[in-house]
Scaffold this active site. Sequence first.
Site, PDB file in Angstrom:
ATOM      1  CG  PHE A 205      -1.905  -1.060   1.343  1.00 54.63           C
ATOM      2  CD1 PHE A 205      -3.139  -0.894   0.632  1.00 54.63           C
ATOM      3  CD2 PHE A 205      -1.834  -2.148   2.245  1.00 54.63           C
ATOM      4  CE1 PHE A 205      -4.133  -1.958   0.892  1.00 54.63           C
ATOM      5  CE2 PHE A 205      -2.586  -3.003   2.567  1.00 54.63           C
ATOM      6  CZ  PHE A 205      -3.739  -2.901   1.619  1.00 54.63           C
TER       7      PHE A 205
ATOM      8  CB  SER B  70      -5.863   3.834  -8.435  1.00 52.67           C
ATOM      9  OG  SER B  70      -6.928   4.981  -8.712  1.00 52.67           O
ATOM     10  CB  ALA B  71     -10.793   3.480 -10.765  1.00 56.36           C
TER      11      ALA B  71
ATOM     12  CE1 TYR C 179      -1.821   7.879  -6.261  1.00 58.40           C
ATOM     13  CE2 TYR C 179      -3.704   7.840  -7.404  1.00 58.40           C
ATOM     14  CZ  TYR C 179      -3.116   7.382  -6.569  1.00 58.40           C
ATOM     15  OH  TYR C 179      -3.681   6.164  -5.908  1.00 58.40           O
TER      16      TYR C 179
ATOM     17  CE  LYS D 186      -1.215   4.233  -6.728  1.00 61.08           C
ATOM     18  NZ  LYS D 186      -0.663   3.368  -5.608  1.00 61.08           N
TER      19      LYS D 186
ATOM     20  CE1 TYR E 237      -6.941  -1.930  -3.871  1.00 55.91           C
ATOM     21  CE2 TYR E 237      -6.099   0.249  -2.853  1.00 55.91           C
ATOM     22  CZ  TYR E 237      -6.003  -1.182  -3.043  1.00 55.91           C
ATOM     23  OH  TYR E 237      -5.055  -1.495  -2.096  1.00 55.91           O
TER      24      TYR E 237
ATOM     25  CG  ASN F  46     -14.266   6.921  -5.864  1.00 58.18           C
ATOM     26  OD1 ASN F  46     -13.928   6.432  -6.735  1.00 58.18           O
ATOM     27  ND2 ASN F  46     -13.937   8.520  -5.787  1.00 58.18           N
TER      28      ASN F  46
ATOM     29  CG  ASN G 202      -7.101  16.969  -1.598  1.00 58.46           C
ATOM     30  OD1 ASN G 202      -7.136  18.304  -1.797  1.00 58.46           O
ATOM     31  ND2 ASN G 202      -5.980  16.241  -1.227  1.00 58.46           N
TER      32      ASN G 202
ATOM     33  CG  LEU H  94     -18.114  13.770  -2.022  1.00 62.56           C
ATOM     34  CD1 LEU H  94     -18.397  15.227  -2.124  1.00 62.56           C
ATOM     35  CD2 LEU H  94     -18.972  13.120  -3.181  1.00 62.56           C
TER      36      LEU H  94
ATOM     37  N   GLY I 216     -10.069  17.907 -14.608  1.00 57.27           N
ATOM     38  CA  GLY I 216      -9.894  16.671 -14.757  1.00 57.27           C
ATOM     39  C   GLY I 216     -10.702  15.541 -14.305  1.00 57.27           C
TER      40      GLY I 216
HETATM   41  P1  NAD Z   1      -2.793   6.239   3.308  1.00 53.23           P
HETATM   42  O1  NAD Z   1      -1.848   7.525   2.753  1.00 53.23           O
HETATM   43  O2  NAD Z   1      -3.646   6.286   4.474  1.00 53.23           O
HETATM   44  O3  NAD Z   1      -1.570   5.095   3.547  1.00 53.23           O
HETATM   45  C1  NAD Z   1      -0.559   4.824   2.940  1.00 53.23           C
HETATM   46  C2  NAD Z   1       0.662   4.628   3.930  1.00 53.23           C
HETATM   47  O4  NAD Z   1       1.827   4.409   3.300  1.00 53.23           O
HETATM   48  C3  NAD Z   1       0.613   5.788   4.934  1.00 53.23           C
HETATM   49  O5  NAD Z   1       0.771   5.244   6.239  1.00 53.23           O
HETATM   50  C4  NAD Z   1       1.963   6.512   4.673  1.00 53.23           C
HETATM   51  O6  NAD Z   1       2.637   6.811   5.887  1.00 53.23           O
HETATM   52  C5  NAD Z   1       2.958   5.278   4.008  1.00 53.23           C
HETATM   53  N1  NAD Z   1       3.919   5.365   3.209  1.00 53.23           N
HETATM   54  C6  NAD Z   1       3.744   6.461   2.046  1.00 53.23           C
HETATM   55  N2  NAD Z   1       5.026   6.412   1.613  1.00 53.23           N
HETATM   56  C7  NAD Z   1       5.858   5.490   2.116  1.00 53.23           C
HETATM   57  C8  NAD Z   1       7.080   5.087   1.996  1.00 53.23           C
HETATM   58  N3  NAD Z   1       8.110   5.713   1.201  1.00 53.23           N
HETATM   59  N4  NAD Z   1       7.603   4.221   2.959  1.00 53.23           N
HETATM   60  C9  NAD Z   1       6.949   3.706   3.920  1.00 53.23           C
HETATM   61  N5  NAD Z   1       5.599   3.975   3.968  1.00 53.23           N
HETATM   62  C10 NAD Z   1       5.114   5.016   3.318  1.00 53.23           C
HETATM   63  O7  NAD Z   1      -3.374   6.005   1.773  1.00 53.23           O
HETATM   64  P2  NAD Z   1      -4.505   4.684   1.495  1.00 53.23           P
HETATM   65  O8  NAD Z   1      -5.850   5.518   0.989  1.00 53.23           O
HETATM   66  O9  NAD Z   1      -4.472   3.891   2.542  1.00 53.23           O
HETATM   67  O10 NAD Z   1      -3.847   4.358  -0.045  1.00 53.23           O
HETATM   68  C11 NAD Z   1      -3.092   3.122   0.011  1.00 53.23           C
HETATM   69  C12 NAD Z   1      -2.796   2.723  -1.166  1.00 53.23           C
HETATM   70  O11 NAD Z   1      -3.797   2.615  -1.992  1.00 53.23           O
HETATM   71  C13 NAD Z   1      -1.942   4.070  -1.842  1.00 53.23           C
HETATM   72  O12 NAD Z   1      -0.981   3.329  -2.778  1.00 53.23           O
HETATM   73  C14 NAD Z   1      -2.942   4.532  -2.732  1.00 53.23           C
HETATM   74  O13 NAD Z   1      -2.382   5.128  -3.834  1.00 53.23           O
HETATM   75  C15 NAD Z   1      -3.987   3.420  -3.308  1.00 53.23           C
HETATM   76  N6  NAD Z   1      -5.097   3.933  -3.451  1.00 53.23           N
HETATM   77  C16 NAD Z   1      -5.809   4.687  -2.777  1.00 53.23           C
HETATM   78  C17 NAD Z   1      -7.106   5.062  -3.232  1.00 53.23           C
HETATM   79  C18 NAD Z   1      -7.960   6.094  -2.053  1.00 53.23           C
HETATM   80  O14 NAD Z   1      -8.873   6.707  -2.528  1.00 53.23           O
HETATM   81  N7  NAD Z   1      -7.876   6.017  -0.772  1.00 53.23           N
HETATM   82  C19 NAD Z   1      -7.566   4.828  -4.429  1.00 53.23           C
HETATM   83  C20 NAD Z   1      -6.864   3.991  -5.188  1.00 53.23           C
HETATM   84  C21 NAD Z   1      -5.821   3.402  -4.836  1.00 53.23           C
HETATM   85  C1  WQD Z   2     -15.560  12.159  -6.120  1.00 51.75           C
HETATM   86  C2  WQD Z   2     -16.790  13.030  -6.862  1.00 51.75           C
HETATM   87  C3  WQD Z   2     -15.913  15.389  -7.559  1.00 51.75           C
HETATM   88  C4  WQD Z   2     -14.751  16.834  -3.492  1.00 51.75           C
HETATM   89  C5  WQD Z   2      -9.898  10.493  -6.215  1.00 51.75           C
HETATM   90  C6  WQD Z   2      -8.635  10.196  -7.083  1.00 51.75           C
HETATM   91  C7  WQD Z   2      -8.477   8.757  -7.570  1.00 51.75           C
HETATM   92  C8  WQD Z   2      -8.563   7.773  -6.259  1.00 51.75           C
HETATM   93  C9  WQD Z   2      -9.841   8.141  -5.454  1.00 51.75           C
HETATM   94  C10 WQD Z   2      -6.385   7.180  -5.497  1.00 51.75           C
HETATM   95  C11 WQD Z   2     -16.330  13.708  -8.043  1.00 51.75           C
HETATM   96  C12 WQD Z   2     -16.755  15.632  -6.415  1.00 51.75           C
HETATM   97  C13 WQD Z   2     -15.339  16.059  -4.555  1.00 51.75           C
HETATM   98  C14 WQD Z   2     -15.676  18.124  -3.259  1.00 51.75           C
HETATM   99  C15 WQD Z   2     -17.046  17.334  -5.067  1.00 51.75           C
HETATM  100  N1  WQD Z   2      -7.352   7.974  -5.390  1.00 51.75           N
HETATM  101  N2  WQD Z   2     -16.357  16.441  -5.330  1.00 51.75           N
HETATM  102  N3  WQD Z   2     -16.677  18.200  -3.997  1.00 51.75           N
HETATM  103  O1  WQD Z   2     -11.905  12.163  -7.984  1.00 51.75           O
HETATM  104  O2  WQD Z   2     -13.365  10.148  -7.943  1.00 51.75           O
HETATM  105  O3  WQD Z   2     -11.073  10.119  -7.210  1.00 51.75           O
HETATM  106  O4  WQD Z   2      -9.929   9.579  -5.292  1.00 51.75           O
HETATM  107  O5  WQD Z   2      -6.007   6.473  -6.476  1.00 51.75           O
HETATM  108  O6  WQD Z   2      -7.532   8.645  -8.126  1.00 51.75           O
HETATM  109  O7  WQD Z   2      -8.935  11.227  -8.477  1.00 51.75           O
HETATM  110  O8  WQD Z   2     -12.705  11.184  -5.828  1.00 51.75           O
HETATM  111  O9  WQD Z   2     -13.652  11.957  -3.548  1.00 51.75           O
HETATM  112  O10 WQD Z   2     -12.249  13.550  -4.904  1.00 51.75           O
HETATM  113  O11 WQD Z   2     -14.464  12.853  -5.912  1.00 51.75           O
HETATM  114  O12 WQD Z   2     -18.159  17.711  -5.486  1.00 51.75           O
HETATM  115  O13 WQD Z   2     -15.384  18.886  -2.446  1.00 51.75           O
HETATM  116  O14 WQD Z   2     -16.949  14.272  -5.696  1.00 51.75           O
HETATM  117  O15 WQD Z   2     -15.975  16.058  -8.419  1.00 51.75           O
HETATM  118  O16 WQD Z   2     -17.197  13.745  -8.909  1.00 51.75           O
HETATM  119  P1  WQD Z   2     -12.119  11.088  -7.293  1.00 51.75           P
HETATM  120  P2  WQD Z   2     -13.252  12.633  -5.214  1.00 51.75           P
END
Ligand code: NAD
Ligand code: WQD
Length: 333
Positions: free
Chosen positions: A80, A124-125, A148, A152, A176, A178, A197, A199, A293
């Site tokens: 992760f 990620s999606a 970012y 991925k 993943y 959301n 950032n 929602l 975006g």
């Molecule tokens: P998060 O930031 O809560 O967890 C990531 C963890 O990695 C954190 O605890 C951070 O301290 C640790 N970390 C970052 N860089 C590191 C490094 N170089 N060495 C050791 N630890 C490090 O994020 P999350 O939401 O739990 O996401 C986990 C993974 O899933 C990420 O790779 C993220 O890109 C991916 N992802 C998240 C989402 C989302 O919306 N949350 C969606 C798609 C993919």
């Molecule tokens: C969801 C919807 C916004 C905030 C992001 C990353 C994606 C993944 C998940 C890591 C959209 C709207 C949002 C606000 C709003 N992360 N919105 N007001 O953009 O689908 O995905 O997080 O991999 O890579 O891009 O998620 O929660 O930011 O937005 O209206 O203050 O909510 O326009 O339609 P998003 P989000």
Amino acid sequence: MKILVTGGTGFIGSHTVVELIEAGHEPIIVDNLSNSSDKVLDDIQTITGKKPVFYKADIRDKAALEKIFKENAVDAVIHFAGLKAVGESVQIPLEYYHNNITGTLILCDVMRKAGCKTIVFSSSATVYGMNNAVPFKEDMPTSCTNPYGWTKLMLEQILTDLCVSDPEWSVVLLRYFNPIGAHESGLIGENPSGIPNNLFPYIARVAAGILPCLSVFGNDYDTPDGTGVRDYIHVVDLAQGHLKALDYAVANKGAEAINLGTSRGTSVLELVTAFEKASGVKVNYKIAPRRPGDIASCYADTEKAEKLLGWSAKYGIEDMCRHGWAYMNKKNI
Ligand code: NAD
Ligand code: WQD
């Protein structure tokens, strides 16, 4: 099995560690705490009765990783660790490429030398880009619009190349959608620092009175109510998907990309309404311009996850809101 969980104190990682312990596995966490706190280890212990082994280290620190592999007979890795803020990645791309890509290269190199060649990776999606029609299917063309997302996509390629070079590797690339919500205990969840950032944490902070008003980014999309549609998935469902992916990776060599979503789309306004219902609190919002975006709709085709992993999401939007709100209250956020 002994599972090294990189980023295991983070949002998705901590929930996965809970599920691993409850399934009888032995998770070993490595995290540099750049976006999490080691206090989560106590919460994991409260939930499961066990405190996982924890190493505070950066995955780019090769010596630290080698020590972990020397001290633990790691069977597989769930990876992760990474930076994840889309907007920030545009501002500081080098940090994102270095953290996410260099970190993964070093991790895989250490794994290879230790003879551990099974990895489940957080993709990620976002890799579906701007031009595909929903629902998104794993064999659709991929593209990205920000650093970012590119990390991925590049890591998906790198891990796939690794499997081509050496047939002993097993790689599952989990895309993943959301992830939102929290563990039903209310002890672990997502608590981003500063103004969120995403929602869901934004809505939760408006409901809690921390932020005054949600800006809904656009109400003129080609969606049923004009606001953006996304596939929100309960973080516990997502965590359970990782255990299924782990079983799959242990049983199958090669690389496979698999969506983890619910296949259901929910609009911004539908999520606001569901949160109001779950919390009993009004969420103030105003319509604002579209966010650059953003796409209109994003939701998963989940057939591959059902077929290969025997997994599908169980929780609905109401559960996600209820559990997320309970976490906010329990943690006094
Ligand atoms: P998060 O930031 O809560 O967890 C990531 C963890 O990695 C954190 O605890 C951070 O301290 C640790 N970390 C970052 N860089 C590191 C490094 N170089 N060495 C050791 N630890 C490090 O994020 P999350 O939401 O739990 O996401 C986990 C993974 O899933 C990420 O790779 C993220 O890109 C991916 N992802 C998240 C989402 C989302 O919306 N949350 C969606 C798609 C993919
Ligand atoms: C969801 C919807 C916004 C905030 C992001 C990353 C994606 C993944 C998940 C890591 C959209 C709207 C949002 C606000 C709003 N992360 N919105 N007001 O953009 O689908 O995905 O997080 O991999 O890579 O891009 O998620 O929660 O930011 O937005 O209206 O203050 O909510 O326009 O339609 P998003 P989000």
